[in-house]
Design an enzyme around this catalytic site. Structure first.
Site, short mmCIF file in Angstrom:
data_model
loop_
_atom_site.label_atom_id
_atom_site.label_comp_id
_atom_site.label_asym_id
_atom_site.label_seq_id
_atom_site.Cartn_x
_atom_site.Cartn_y
_atom_site.Cartn_z
N HIS A 28 0.83 -1.20 0.00
CA HIS A 28 0.00 0.00 0.00
C HIS A 28 0.87 1.25 0.00
CE1 HIS A 28 -3.14 2.67 2.10
NE2 HIS A 28 -3.58 2.45 0.88
N GLU A 55 0.55 -0.40 -4.77
CA GLU A 55 -0.51 0.57 -5.05
C GLU A 55 0.09 1.95 -4.89
OE1 GLU A 55 -4.02 3.09 -3.35
OE2 GLU A 55 -2.01 2.74 -2.58
N ASP A 57 -1.12 6.45 -5.34
CA ASP A 57 -2.19 7.43 -5.56
C ASP A 57 -1.66 8.49 -6.51
OD1 ASP A 57 -3.99 6.47 -3.26
OD2 ASP A 57 -2.08 6.88 -2.24
N HIS A 70 -0.86 11.13 -1.76
CA HIS A 70 -2.14 10.69 -1.22
C HIS A 70 -3.05 11.81 -0.73
CE1 HIS A 70 -4.96 9.31 1.89
NE2 HIS A 70 -5.13 8.29 1.07
N GLU A 130 -4.26 4.14 -8.35
CA GLU A 130 -5.47 4.78 -7.84
C GLU A 130 -5.50 6.25 -8.26
OE1 GLU A 130 -6.31 4.80 -3.55
OE2 GLU A 130 -7.77 6.40 -3.96
O1 G3P Z 1 -6.52 1.73 -3.20
C1 G3P Z 1 -6.76 1.27 -1.91
C2 G3P Z 1 -6.57 2.33 -0.86
O2 G3P Z 1 -5.37 3.00 -1.11
C3 G3P Z 1 -7.71 3.33 -0.84
O3 G3P Z 1 -7.63 4.25 0.20
O4 G3P Z 1 -7.12 6.44 1.15
O5 G3P Z 1 -5.40 4.66 1.23
O6 G3P Z 1 -5.96 5.77 -0.92
P1 G3P Z 1 -6.47 5.32 0.43
MG MG Z 2 -4.75 4.68 -2.30
#
Ligand code: G3P
Ligand code: MG
Length: 268
Positions: A28, A55, A57, A70, A130
């Site tokens: 993450h 993952e 952002d 993020h 994302e």
């Molecule tokens: O993509 C999964 C997760 O990252 C979604 O929440 O706020 O951590 O971007 P967040």
């Molecule tokens: Mg995310």
């Protein structure tokens, strides 16, 4: 350093999981528990741990450049101030995105999407991309980010899985990159999750781990969708979710989960 691979995970191509090639564990924001999130150092740390997918952002700077970040504001994870979307790239590039986490990471920069994709592909990892944008910016953010991603991501590698909370981003992704898989990302499951997933041509549904129960996971999988859960750092919870049939979990602490992901067959 050459990334290590857990043997069982390396043998498990994830083909049963929506055909997406998903691993059980997705790092993450890189490996956000042990390196500053959404930085090149974090992606490298994930690869060193043996993580197969990460993952990240993506958002747009004030001058429209896709960058990996993020939060809405800069304060928590950089030494800057203000909103990311109101800050031009040149100013973002002056910021330190590592020292807040640990002095050892001082000098980490806020990466452009281009840099991050080049690094992640170079490390041999897969990606959940994302698109992070409050409405009404979702559509433009997805269009610009995906134009960059399609230019940068090697055509001979499995395409990134594109997800977003913003429905306009999913709609734009379906137009800009129809052949790249999409994931419907939700905080809590809407009643009509199946209809929403269909509307945006999604092949996966990503939700908070606390939303999921065995019967629900089976219903989602029965509708032909892969199930991804965030954010899971506890090995016991990961075991439970995989047992429900959850295909993959996003984790800030992938190093805790990878050893037990080995050989886990879940309930596929
Ligand atoms: O993509 C999964 C997760 O990252 C979604 O929440 O706020 O951590 O971007 P967040
Ligand atoms: Mg995310």
């Amino acid at each position: 350093m050459e990334p290590t691979r857990s043997s069982a995970d390396a043998c498990d191509d994830g083909s049963a999981r929506g055909g997406l090639g998903l691993p059980r564990v997705i790092g993450h924001r890189g490996a956000a528990g042990s390196a500053p999130e959404n930085t090149l150092a974090g992606f490298r740390r994930a690869a060193e741990m043996g993580v197969r997918w990460v993952e990240l952002d993506v958002q747009l700077s004030a001058d429209g450049v896709p960058v990996v970040f993020h939060d809405d504001r800069l304060e928590r994870t950089t030494n800057g101030r203000g909103r990311l979307v109101e800050t031009p790239l040149a100013a973002l590039r002056q910021l330190d995105a590592g020292a807040w986490f640990d002095a050892a990471f001082r000098g980490q920069r806020l990466p452009t999407l281009e840099e991050a994709l080049t690094a992640i592909a170079g490390l041999g990892m897969g990606l959940c991309l994302e698109v992070k944008a409050d409405e009404p910016r979702g559509g433009r953010t997805a269009r610009v980010a995906l134009a960059q991603a399609r230019q940068t991501w090697p055509a001979n590698r499995p395409p990134p899985l594109v997800s977003s909370f913003a429905r306009s981003a999913l709609a734009a992704a379906a137009e800009a990159a129809p052949d790249w898989p999409r994931g419907l990302l939700v905080d809590s499951l809407p009643d009509d999750w199946a209809g929403e997933a269909r509307r945006y041509g999604c092949t996966s549904l990503h939700t908070r781990a606390g939303e999921l129960r065995a019967t629900l996971v089976q219903a989602i999988k029965g509708a032909g969708l892969a199930v991804l859960a965030y954010t899971v750092d506890d090995p016991g919870l990961a075991e439970t979710l995989w047992g429900y049939g959850v295909d993959a979990v996003f984790s800030d602490r992938p190093e805790r989960l990878l050893p037990i992901a080995e050989g886990h067959t879940g309930n596929l």
